[in-house]
Design an enzyme around this catalytic site. Structure first.
Site, PDB file in Angstrom:
ATOM      1  N   GLU A   1       0.839  -1.206   0.000  1.00  0.00           N
ATOM      2  CA  GLU A   1       0.000   0.000   0.000  1.00  0.00           C
ATOM      3  C   GLU A   1       0.875   1.258   0.000  1.00  0.00           C
ATOM      4  OE1 GLU A   1      -2.502  -1.099   3.307  1.00  0.00           O
ATOM      5  OE2 GLU A   1      -3.348  -2.695   2.075  1.00  0.00           O
TER       6      GLU A   1
ATOM      7  N   SER B   1      -5.194 -11.959   3.079  1.00  0.00           N
ATOM      8  CA  SER B   1      -6.458 -12.647   3.409  1.00  0.00           C
ATOM      9  C   SER B   1      -6.257 -13.883   4.293  1.00  0.00           C
ATOM     10  CB  SER B   1      -7.231 -13.009   2.135  1.00  0.00           C
ATOM     11  OG  SER B   1      -7.591 -11.821   1.445  1.00  0.00           O
TER      12      SER B   1
HETATM   13  P1  PGA Z   1      -5.256  -8.662   4.765  1.00  0.00           P
HETATM   14  O1  PGA Z   1      -3.970  -7.678   4.736  1.00  0.00           O
HETATM   15  O2  PGA Z   1      -4.942  -9.746   5.778  1.00  0.00           O
HETATM   16  O3  PGA Z   1      -6.407  -7.801   5.181  1.00  0.00           O
HETATM   17  O4  PGA Z   1      -5.393  -9.229   3.401  1.00  0.00           O
HETATM   18  C1  PGA Z   1      -2.666  -8.165   4.816  1.00  0.00           C
HETATM   19  C2  PGA Z   1      -1.674  -7.035   4.769  1.00  0.00           C
HETATM   20  O5  PGA Z   1      -1.836  -6.104   3.970  1.00  0.00           O
HETATM   21  O6  PGA Z   1      -0.685  -7.029   5.518  1.00  0.00           O
END
Ligand code: PGA
Length: 259
Positions: A101, A213
Site C-alpha cells: 500500500e 487474506s
Molecule cells: P489482509 O492484509 O490480511 O487484510 O489481506 C494483509 C496485509 O496487507 O498485511
C-alpha cells in the site's frame, strides 16, 4: 527450529482507545491460551503506539509492538514523517518496510524501500520487508523474477548485524484485503524461492511470512503445508479472537499438535 512470527497490521484502523481495548483483550486471551512457539506483534497506527506500549508493559501482555512505516532520515524538515530513533524511544521493536500500500499509494520506490530498511536496521529496529507481485505480473508468469528483484534491491548492502534483523513478508497484492488468499501451493512455491534468493544474499536464516487474506480458517493449512514461518495479518488482526486464533493455529503446528 525458528520461532514462528504472527504480526497484526492494523493499517489505518482503531483509534488509541480502541487500540488499548484490543490489546487488553489480547492479554486475556494470552493468559487463557499462551502461545509457546509464536512471537506475536501488533502493528498499530503511529498515534496509538504510546498507549499500546504502555498497556503492553503495565499489563504484561506478551506481544511486541511494531510500526507500519518509518522515514529513512533521522530528523529534519520532513512534515508528517516519523524517524527510527523516535520509534525506538517509544519501545517499538519492529517496522514494516515497503508494504504494497505504501509502494502503490504513496509512491515508495525500490530505492526508498532499500534506504528505509537500511535506516531501520541501523537503528536496531527489526525490519519486515514486504514483497509481492500484482495480478498482472503473476498472470504474465513473472512473479518469481519480480519478487527476486524486489529482494535484491532491498537486501544488498546490509551489514551482518542488520541482516539478522530482517524478516521477509510475501504479500501478493491480489490477495491483500480481497478475501482471496493465495493457495498453499502458490505460497510454498514463493516461500521456497524467497529462501533461495535470501540465502544467496546471506540471509538464510530470515523468517519468511505470508500475508494476504489470512484468517482463523485458512491459517492452519497454510502454515502446515507451505513452509512459512508465520503470517502478516491485516483485516483479521482487528478482532482479538480472530487474531489470537491465527496465533493458535501456528502454535499448534509448531508444537506438532496440528492434525
Ligand atoms: P489482509 O492484509 O490480511 O487484510 O489481506 C494483509 C496485509 O496487507 O498485511
Amino acid at each position: 527450529m525458528k520461532r514462528a512470527l504472527v504480526m497484526g497490521n492494523w493499517k489505518m484502523n482503531l483509534d488509541y482507545v480502541e487500540a488499548v481495548h484490543l490489546v487488553q483483550q489480547l492479554g486475556v486471551l494470552a493468559s487463557n491460551r499462551p502461545l509457546d512457539h509464536v512471537d506475536v506483534v501488533v502493528v498499530p497506527p503511529f498515534v496509538d503506539l504510546r498507549s499500546v506500549t504502555s498497556v503492553v508493559e503495565s499489563e504484561r501482555v506478551p506481544v511486541g509492538v511494531g510500526a507500519q512505516h518509518v522515514n529513512p532520515l533521522e530528523s529534519g524538515a520532513h512534515t508528517g514523517e516519523i524517524s527510527a530513533p523516535m520509534l525506538r524511544r517509544l519501545g517499538v521493536a519492529s517496522v514494516l518496510v515497503g508494504h504494497s500500500e505504501r509502494r502503490q499509494m504513496y509512491s515508495m520506490s525500490d530505492d526508498v524501500v532499500a534506504q528505509t530498511l537500511q535506516a531501520a536496521t541501523r537503528h536496531g529496529l527489526a525490519g519486515v520487508l514486504c514483497v509481492g507481485e500484482s495480478l498482472d505480473v503473476r498472470e504474465a508468469g513473472q512473479h518469481l523474477d519480480y519478487v527476486a528483484d524486489q529482494l535484491r534491491s532491498a537486501l544488498e548492502g546490509l551489514s551482518d548485524t542488520q541482516r539478522e534483523l530482517v524478516t521477509i513478508a510475501y504479500e501478493p497484492i491480489w490477495a491483500i484485503g480481497t478475501g482471496l488468499s493465495a493457495s498453499t501451493d502458490q505460497v510454498r512455491e514463493m516461500t521456497e524461492h524467497i529462501r533461495v534468493v535470501a540465502s544467496s544474499l546471506s540471509l538464510a536464516n530470515a523468517r519468511v511470512l505470508y500475508g494476504g487474506s489470512v484468517n482463523a480458517e485458512n491459517a492452519g493449512a497454510i502454515v502446515r503445508e507451505s513452509g512459512v514461518d508465520g503470517f502478516l495479518v491485516g483485516g483479521a488482526s482487528l478482532k482479538a479472537e480472530s487474531f489470537w486464533s491465527i496465533g493458535e493455529a501456528v502454535d499448534d503446528c509448531y508444537a506438532g499438535r496440528a492434525t
